[in-house]
Design a protein around this motif. Sequence first.
Motif, PDB file in Angstrom:
ATOM      1  N   UNK A   1     101.111  11.589 -11.149  1.00 39.35           N
ATOM      2  CA  UNK A   1     100.614  12.432 -12.239  1.00 39.35           C
ATOM      3  C   UNK A   1      99.110  12.666 -12.225  1.00 39.35           C
ATOM      4  N   UNK A   2      98.327  11.798 -11.605  1.00 40.12           N
ATOM      5  CA  UNK A   2      96.878  11.990 -11.537  1.00 40.12           C
ATOM      6  C   UNK A   2      96.457  12.577 -10.195  1.00 40.12           C
ATOM      7  N   UNK A   3      96.873  11.933  -9.101  1.00 39.94           N
ATOM      8  CA  UNK A   3      96.411  12.351  -7.782  1.00 39.94           C
ATOM      9  C   UNK A   3      96.932  13.732  -7.376  1.00 39.94           C
ATOM     10  N   UNK A   4      98.116  14.094  -7.862  1.00 38.77           N
ATOM     11  CA  UNK A   4      98.683  15.385  -7.472  1.00 38.77           C
ATOM     12  C   UNK A   4      98.146  16.544  -8.299  1.00 38.77           C
ATOM     13  N   UNK A   5      97.509  16.247  -9.420  1.00 41.11           N
ATOM     14  CA  UNK A   5      97.034  17.317 -10.309  1.00 41.11           C
ATOM     15  C   UNK A   5      95.535  17.547 -10.226  1.00 41.11           C
ATOM     16  N   UNK A   6      94.764  16.521  -9.891  1.00 41.60           N
ATOM     17  CA  UNK A   6      93.313  16.657  -9.804  1.00 41.60           C
ATOM     18  C   UNK A   6      92.887  16.549  -8.345  1.00 41.60           C
ATOM     19  N   UNK A   7      92.068  17.480  -7.929  1.00 41.44           N
ATOM     20  CA  UNK A   7      91.675  17.547  -6.525  1.00 41.44           C
ATOM     21  C   UNK A   7      90.798  16.370  -6.126  1.00 41.44           C
ATOM     22  N   UNK A   8      89.831  16.015  -6.970  1.00 36.93           N
ATOM     23  CA  UNK A   8      88.906  14.919  -6.677  1.00 36.93           C
ATOM     24  C   UNK A   8      89.272  13.719  -7.532  1.00 36.93           C
ATOM     25  N   UNK A   9      89.715  12.656  -6.908  1.00 37.64           N
ATOM     26  CA  UNK A   9      90.066  11.423  -7.619  1.00 37.64           C
ATOM     27  C   UNK A   9      89.604  10.225  -6.809  1.00 37.64           C
ATOM     28  N   UNK A  10      89.546   9.083  -7.466  1.00 42.38           N
ATOM     29  CA  UNK A  10      89.186   7.823  -6.804  1.00 42.38           C
ATOM     30  C   UNK A  10      90.451   6.993  -6.657  1.00 42.38           C
ATOM     31  N   UNK A  11      90.790   6.663  -5.416  1.00 42.54           N
ATOM     32  CA  UNK A  11      92.030   5.949  -5.112  1.00 42.54           C
ATOM     33  C   UNK A  11      91.685   4.516  -4.703  1.00 42.54           C
ATOM     34  N   UNK A  12      91.981   3.569  -5.573  1.00 44.04           N
ATOM     35  CA  UNK A  12      91.611   2.171  -5.361  1.00 44.04           C
ATOM     36  C   UNK A  12      92.819   1.386  -4.862  1.00 44.04           C
ATOM     37  N   UNK A  13      92.649   0.744  -3.728  1.00 42.82           N
ATOM     38  CA  UNK A  13      93.672  -0.180  -3.234  1.00 42.82           C
ATOM     39  C   UNK A  13      93.148  -1.599  -3.394  1.00 42.82           C
ATOM     40  N   UNK A  14      93.850  -2.415  -4.180  1.00 40.40           N
ATOM     41  CA  UNK A  14      93.421  -3.779  -4.454  1.00 40.40           C
ATOM     42  C   UNK A  14      94.144  -4.769  -3.552  1.00 40.40           C
ATOM     43  N   UNK A  15      93.522  -5.914  -3.396  1.00 43.32           N
ATOM     44  CA  UNK A  15      94.093  -7.001  -2.593  1.00 43.32           C
ATOM     45  C   UNK A  15      93.802  -8.312  -3.295  1.00 43.32           C
TER      46      UNK A  15
ATOM     47  N   UNK B   1      77.447  12.350  -8.215  1.00 44.89           N
ATOM     48  CA  UNK B   1      76.663  13.542  -7.833  1.00 44.89           C
ATOM     49  C   UNK B   1      77.291  14.318  -6.676  1.00 44.89           C
ATOM     50  N   UNK B   2      77.963  13.621  -5.777  1.00 48.49           N
ATOM     51  CA  UNK B   2      78.581  14.285  -4.633  1.00 48.49           C
ATOM     52  C   UNK B   2      79.606  15.319  -5.072  1.00 48.49           C
ATOM     53  N   UNK B   3      80.289  15.048  -6.195  1.00 53.67           N
ATOM     54  CA  UNK B   3      81.306  15.959  -6.720  1.00 53.67           C
ATOM     55  C   UNK B   3      80.792  16.805  -7.892  1.00 53.67           C
ATOM     56  N   UNK B   4      79.518  16.658  -8.223  1.00 55.13           N
ATOM     57  CA  UNK B   4      78.891  17.457  -9.292  1.00 55.13           C
ATOM     58  C   UNK B   4      79.614  17.313 -10.635  1.00 55.13           C
ATOM     59  N   UNK B   5      79.945  16.085 -10.988  1.00 58.83           N
ATOM     60  CA  UNK B   5      80.584  15.878 -12.283  1.00 58.83           C
ATOM     61  C   UNK B   5      81.295  14.551 -12.352  1.00 58.83           C
ATOM     62  N   UNK B   6      82.119  14.405 -13.381  1.00 52.17           N
ATOM     63  CA  UNK B   6      82.864  13.175 -13.590  1.00 52.17           C
ATOM     64  C   UNK B   6      84.182  13.222 -12.819  1.00 52.17           C
ATOM     65  N   UNK B   7      84.517  12.088 -12.230  1.00 50.88           N
ATOM     66  CA  UNK B   7      85.736  11.984 -11.423  1.00 50.88           C
ATOM     67  C   UNK B   7      86.557  10.815 -11.943  1.00 50.88           C
ATOM     68  N   UNK B   8      87.842  11.060 -12.152  1.00 47.74           N
ATOM     69  CA  UNK B   8      88.732   9.998 -12.614  1.00 47.74           C
ATOM     70  C   UNK B   8      89.426   9.329 -11.429  1.00 47.74           C
ATOM     71  N   UNK B   9      90.046   8.202 -11.708  1.00 49.65           N
ATOM     72  CA  UNK B   9      90.764   7.492 -10.654  1.00 49.65           C
ATOM     73  C   UNK B   9      91.553   6.333 -11.229  1.00 49.65           C
ATOM     74  N   UNK B  10      92.251   5.634 -10.366  1.00 50.76           N
ATOM     75  CA  UNK B  10      93.041   4.480 -10.788  1.00 50.76           C
ATOM     76  C   UNK B  10      93.444   3.678  -9.568  1.00 50.76           C
ATOM     77  N   UNK B  11      94.220   2.631  -9.811  1.00 51.44           N
ATOM     78  CA  UNK B  11      94.748   1.808  -8.720  1.00 51.44           C
ATOM     79  C   UNK B  11      95.915   2.553  -8.088  1.00 51.44           C
ATOM     80  N   UNK B  12      95.822   2.766  -6.778  1.00 49.48           N
ATOM     81  CA  UNK B  12      96.897   3.480  -6.095  1.00 49.48           C
ATOM     82  C   UNK B  12      97.942   2.513  -5.551  1.00 49.48           C
ATOM     83  N   UNK B  13      97.488   1.351  -5.065  1.00 49.12           N
ATOM     84  CA  UNK B  13      98.397   0.321  -4.560  1.00 49.12           C
ATOM     85  C   UNK B  13      97.704  -1.032  -4.663  1.00 49.12           C
TER      86      UNK B  13
END
Length: 812
Positions: A271-285, A363-375
């Motif tokens: 629902x997030x990664x497929x709808x917003x072009x610029x997102x932060x994808x965090x993989x935790x360990x 700044x690289x994306x010229x705005x606010x970018x959302x994201x979440x834990x992907x895996x």
Amino acid sequence: MKCFLCKSDHGSPNNLVKHFKVIHGLCTGRTLFLKCGQEGCSRSFGSFSGLRKHLNKCHGSSLVDSVESDLSYPQSTINTSNVFHVEESTEELEAESQLSSPYIVNSCSAVISDLKAAGVAQSTLNSVVTSMEEIVQDIHQHAKETVIKHVFSNERETEMCKKVEACFEGLENPFTILNSEYKRSKFMTDKWEMVEPIECVIGSRFDTRRNKKTGTYDQVVVQDKFMYIPILSTLQSIFKSPYVAEMLQRSATSDSRLRDICDGSFFKSHPLFSTEKQTIQIQMFYDDFEVANPLGPKRGIHKLGGVYFTLRNFSPKWNSFLANIHLCALFHAQDVKRYGFSEIFAPIVRDIKVLESDGIEIPLYNGFVRGTVVQVTGDNLGLHCLFGLVESFSARYCCRFCLAEKEDFQTEFSEDSSKIVLRTKDVHTAHCQEMACNPSLPYVFGVKRSCILNSLEYFHTTENFSVDVMHDVLEGVGQYELKLLFLYLKEKHVTSAEIHSRIQSFDYGFMERNNRPVAVNLSEGSNDLGLNASQSWCLLRNVPLIFGDLFTSTDQHWSLLLLLLQIINIIFSPMLSQGLCVYLKHLIVDHHTLFKKLYPQKNLLPKHHFLVHYPRCIQKIGPVLHSWCMRYEGKHNFFKKQLKSFKNITKTLAKKHQFHMAHSWRNSTTFSRFDIGPGKMVSLNMVKGGSGIAMAMQVPISIQVMKVNWAKHNGFVYRPNLVICGKVESEVPVFYQIESVLIMFEKLLLLTVPLVTVTFQEHFHAYEVIKSKQDYVFFHVDNLHYPRPFDIQMSYGGNDTTLLIVPYCFLW
């Protein structure tokens, strides 16, 4: 300036210090004791730099001979080594840094960072920095005196001489602003934007402590703490790096192959990664590791738990760098048993919720970018503990993917079976609610408690498809089945000594020189061979060459091994198709069925059952090789070699790690794509096949290139006589043997001789090749079909001279 020993006069603080060293033979150390000696001053010091600063500040207003006089000197405190440390104000530190050459200071700070990363003790590091400060100061003074003496010997009062003196006086000692832990920490925070760890309290408990005054033991309240590195601050620091733009670049592809997580069905329907072009994808360990001697008395007491993360926005070749694996939390493993994961993961979840709702400004994306834990990845025990599932794999429901019972693991080998019911969000929530209503239950379908990560908006543990091929295959299924094969060999064909002899004497080639197994454990008491993951992978690939002459093509025990190797080749492939996922599904069914036929008295391991879910996991998140634990566990080595004191070890290690990461992300060599060995400059017309390179690249044949003995690119070493896979034709890989390794226009070129691929010898699980007389072909390393080089090998014994290439993965 008077000497407190011989009462002689000296013109400047530097001359007085030189007098102490040369005339009185004083040197740095714990016994060094220096008195100011000036009229009306009774201050004493334990270092030359401390005395020099004091003289410049308090007694040398008219004789400014050192730029260190800019430092204030408040009340000193003495430590056990009689070396005085001062606490400088922020304004004075900024004034110092402005006087220093940024390049020189950065070089000095890089040396200090490397020493800290190597595990050098703090006292030793302070001693080295102090000594270097003295050496640089002496060189500076000697250079000044030499220039004045030889150039202005008779004209000391001229305007030019004064300008030269002023120039020397304006030179800042680069080690001055780094000669204390406070200064170094301040420098890292200001210049390298070091993300400071935060000490968090988990809870309080009673502990028995000895009262040193009375000698009795008292019950005292102890606060258990852990270190949290703010994930939002770390993300902002990452995206400020000049290397990020290159790491985010992805090559455009038009086919439907699975190369990374963004090609999987999970990402495309998220629902997030497929709808917003610029997102932060965090993989935790998450994993636990031992920092004390594993054979010593402190084993287990100082076992730590670490939470790391990487950004799946970056391609896998960049995430293999340890500098791209970031620390998120560091805590005592015992605290998990006392308080659970909720308290430890609370600040992580809080920050990720902010990232999910508001995002962070990039700044690289010229705005606010959302994201979440992907895996979330880790070994099976770690993930079960974190996700609130049963931590015993002897339990009735011990699979985190499905609700199959332990007995069904021996008969059901496909997710198509009616007995394998997959876990879903709704089912898992119902199980958690049942446990909350009746806490006396040990577990409900393998669920013991809810996981705090499920409170996130865009993540749920039932949609975590990460599997670990390192523990499941290399340290689990692979060694288990190899051991059964060796026991079968021992019973039917050869002795145990012959098995060991073949394994130890076999030529594994240059690429596996560091991974060759030294010895294998064939005792009946365990399911493994006593090898680590790298040794296990090396042995699995080469077993057909070592023992292939002892088996016939109709031997089903040999067929079982070949089925396992086909499964491993697909699992370890960095690029897969949907068709291969279906093929893998059938291979697993055939393998498990044959295993139960050959060893009816042996049980399939739970890790065998986990393989049943691999095809679906690959379709969901792409190649599972990109989420295995190997590189994350390599990060543990930093913490294991750092510790010299066991007092507040989480704080010590977290600070050292952040210090090192700040240096790494500002060091231009950290993400260097290739390293080269010894070489020489030669004309291109002196290189075999150089005319083809000149014609293809449209450069003169007389141009100079560097010919090197070896080059390392993205972790892979290329050298003459190794083999590369340049392309695939009609589903057959085409191999090339490296003739020369060249550096041209800062690009790594491989000049090769084509090999002819005769066939794939299934019995040896290797490609048969012959050398050809075709013209030379050159490749840029970025254009290879598969980047990892191979060795040309032969089967055991020496009678068969067929040239063989053993694949690491599925090559087409």
